[in-house]
Design a protein around this motif. Structure first.
Motif, PDB file in Angstrom:
ATOM      1  N   ARG A 277      74.488 -55.309 -46.119  1.00  0.00           N
ATOM      2  CA  ARG A 277      75.806 -55.947 -46.151  1.00  0.00           C
ATOM      3  C   ARG A 277      75.615 -57.439 -45.971  1.00  0.00           C
ATOM      4  O   ARG A 277      75.017 -57.882 -45.009  1.00  0.00           O
ATOM      5  CB  ARG A 277      76.695 -55.424 -45.026  1.00  0.00           C
ATOM      6  N   SER A 278      76.133 -58.213 -46.925  1.00  0.00           N
ATOM      7  CA  SER A 278      76.056 -59.668 -46.788  1.00  0.00           C
ATOM      8  C   SER A 278      77.341 -60.225 -46.167  1.00  0.00           C
ATOM      9  O   SER A 278      77.393 -61.369 -45.776  1.00  0.00           O
ATOM     10  CB  SER A 278      75.786 -60.331 -48.138  1.00  0.00           C
ATOM     11  N   ASP A 279      78.372 -59.355 -46.077  1.00  0.00           N
ATOM     12  CA  ASP A 279      79.604 -59.765 -45.406  1.00  0.00           C
ATOM     13  C   ASP A 279      79.519 -59.333 -43.948  1.00  0.00           C
ATOM     14  O   ASP A 279      78.481 -58.894 -43.482  1.00  0.00           O
ATOM     15  CB  ASP A 279      80.826 -59.149 -46.110  1.00  0.00           C
ATOM     16  N   GLU A 280      80.587 -59.470 -43.205  1.00  0.00           N
ATOM     17  CA  GLU A 280      80.584 -59.109 -41.783  1.00  0.00           C
ATOM     18  C   GLU A 280      80.750 -57.617 -41.608  1.00  0.00           C
ATOM     19  O   GLU A 280      81.603 -57.038 -42.257  1.00  0.00           O
ATOM     20  CB  GLU A 280      81.683 -59.864 -41.046  1.00  0.00           C
TER      21      GLU A 280
ATOM     22  N   ASN B 160      70.989 -55.957 -37.240  1.00  0.00           N
ATOM     23  CA  ASN B 160      72.040 -56.960 -37.422  1.00  0.00           C
ATOM     24  C   ASN B 160      71.411 -58.353 -37.443  1.00  0.00           C
ATOM     25  O   ASN B 160      70.186 -58.492 -37.385  1.00  0.00           O
ATOM     26  CB  ASN B 160      73.128 -56.832 -36.343  1.00  0.00           C
TER      27      ASN B 160
ATOM     28  N   ARG C  18      76.928 -58.467 -41.005  1.00  0.00           N
ATOM     29  CA  ARG C  18      75.752 -58.582 -41.868  1.00  0.00           C
ATOM     30  C   ARG C  18      74.652 -57.665 -41.357  1.00  0.00           C
ATOM     31  O   ARG C  18      74.348 -57.659 -40.177  1.00  0.00           O
ATOM     32  CB  ARG C  18      75.284 -60.027 -41.911  1.00  0.00           C
ATOM     33  N   THR C  19      74.058 -56.884 -42.245  1.00  0.00           N
ATOM     34  CA  THR C  19      72.985 -55.958 -41.865  1.00  0.00           C
ATOM     35  C   THR C  19      71.877 -55.957 -42.910  1.00  0.00           C
ATOM     36  O   THR C  19      72.114 -56.223 -44.088  1.00  0.00           O
ATOM     37  CB  THR C  19      73.508 -54.514 -41.684  1.00  0.00           C
TER      38      THR C  19
ATOM     39  N   LYS D  38      69.848 -64.286 -48.249  1.00  0.00           N
ATOM     40  CA  LYS D  38      70.580 -63.151 -48.827  1.00  0.00           C
ATOM     41  C   LYS D  38      69.830 -62.543 -50.001  1.00  0.00           C
ATOM     42  O   LYS D  38      70.391 -62.267 -51.058  1.00  0.00           O
ATOM     43  CB  LYS D  38      71.988 -63.565 -49.246  1.00  0.00           C
TER      44      LYS D  38
END
Length: 192
Positions: free
Chosen positions: A153-156, A56, A158-159, A122
């Protein structure tokens, strides 16, 4: 599969039954294909020859593959929510009681920098050369890696997927070859 839904409505004081048919065959087929894809990806992740970590934004490990667990010498339950330096027994993680990311050498750590840049920019990084001083059997051993990162994942939440390809053996062989080449040049130059 066909689902039947009966809806009752009243028209002009009379009850009218409406049969609504919905073919969900495609939905079921797509769900099965998705499950199969997830299973295949899990097998690839678990059995990859490189160390793979899903982390994360705080660089805490959410998931680690079997190669990573073997390298860390720890079971899965002891790795989740730790940082990669803590799991890998990096010297820097022992320099500060807060662990990985807070030691003297952590500010110049190429692995940490690459993961942070992946989150900030990103974008993915591929085969960034890095080294990690690891405490092993009472001593410190320097391991060399090629680090690759991929935004999952660039959204929540994020990983990022972090992959460690160990190249320590290659680096040692390269150093030995360079030493042999130097000795050969010295001998050749001193022959007169």
């Amino acid at each position: 599969d066909i689902r039947v839904k009966i809806r009752v409505s009243e028209i002009g004081g009379k009850k009218v039954f409406h049969n609504i048919f919905k073919d969900i065959t495609d939905v079921k087929r797509n769900e099965a294909a998705l499950r199969e894809s997830k299973d295949k990806l899990q097998i690839i992740f678990d059995n990859a020859p490189a160390i793979m970590l899903l982390v994360n934004e705080d660089s805490e490990i959410l998931k680690i593959n079997e190669t990573g667990l073997i390298a860390a010498g720890r079971p899965m339950e002891e790795t989740v929510e730790l940082r990669n330096g803590d799991v890998m027994n990096c010297v820097g993680s022992f320099q500060d009681s807060r662990g990985c990311g807070h030691g003297l050498n952590c500010q110049t750590c190429k692995i940490r920098d690459t993961v942070e840049r992946t989150f900030a920019e990103k974008r993915n990084f591929y085969k960034v050369e890095a080294q990690l001083d690891i405490i092993e059997q009472g001593g410190t051993v320097t391991h060399h890696f090629l680090i690759s990162t991929s935004v999952v994942r660039s959204d929540e939440p994020r990983t990022v997927l972090v992959t460690f390809d160990e190249i320590t053996g290659f680096k040692k062989a390269q150093e030995e070859k360079q030493a042999i080449d130097r000795r050969f040049r010295e001998l050749f130059n001193n022959m007169g």
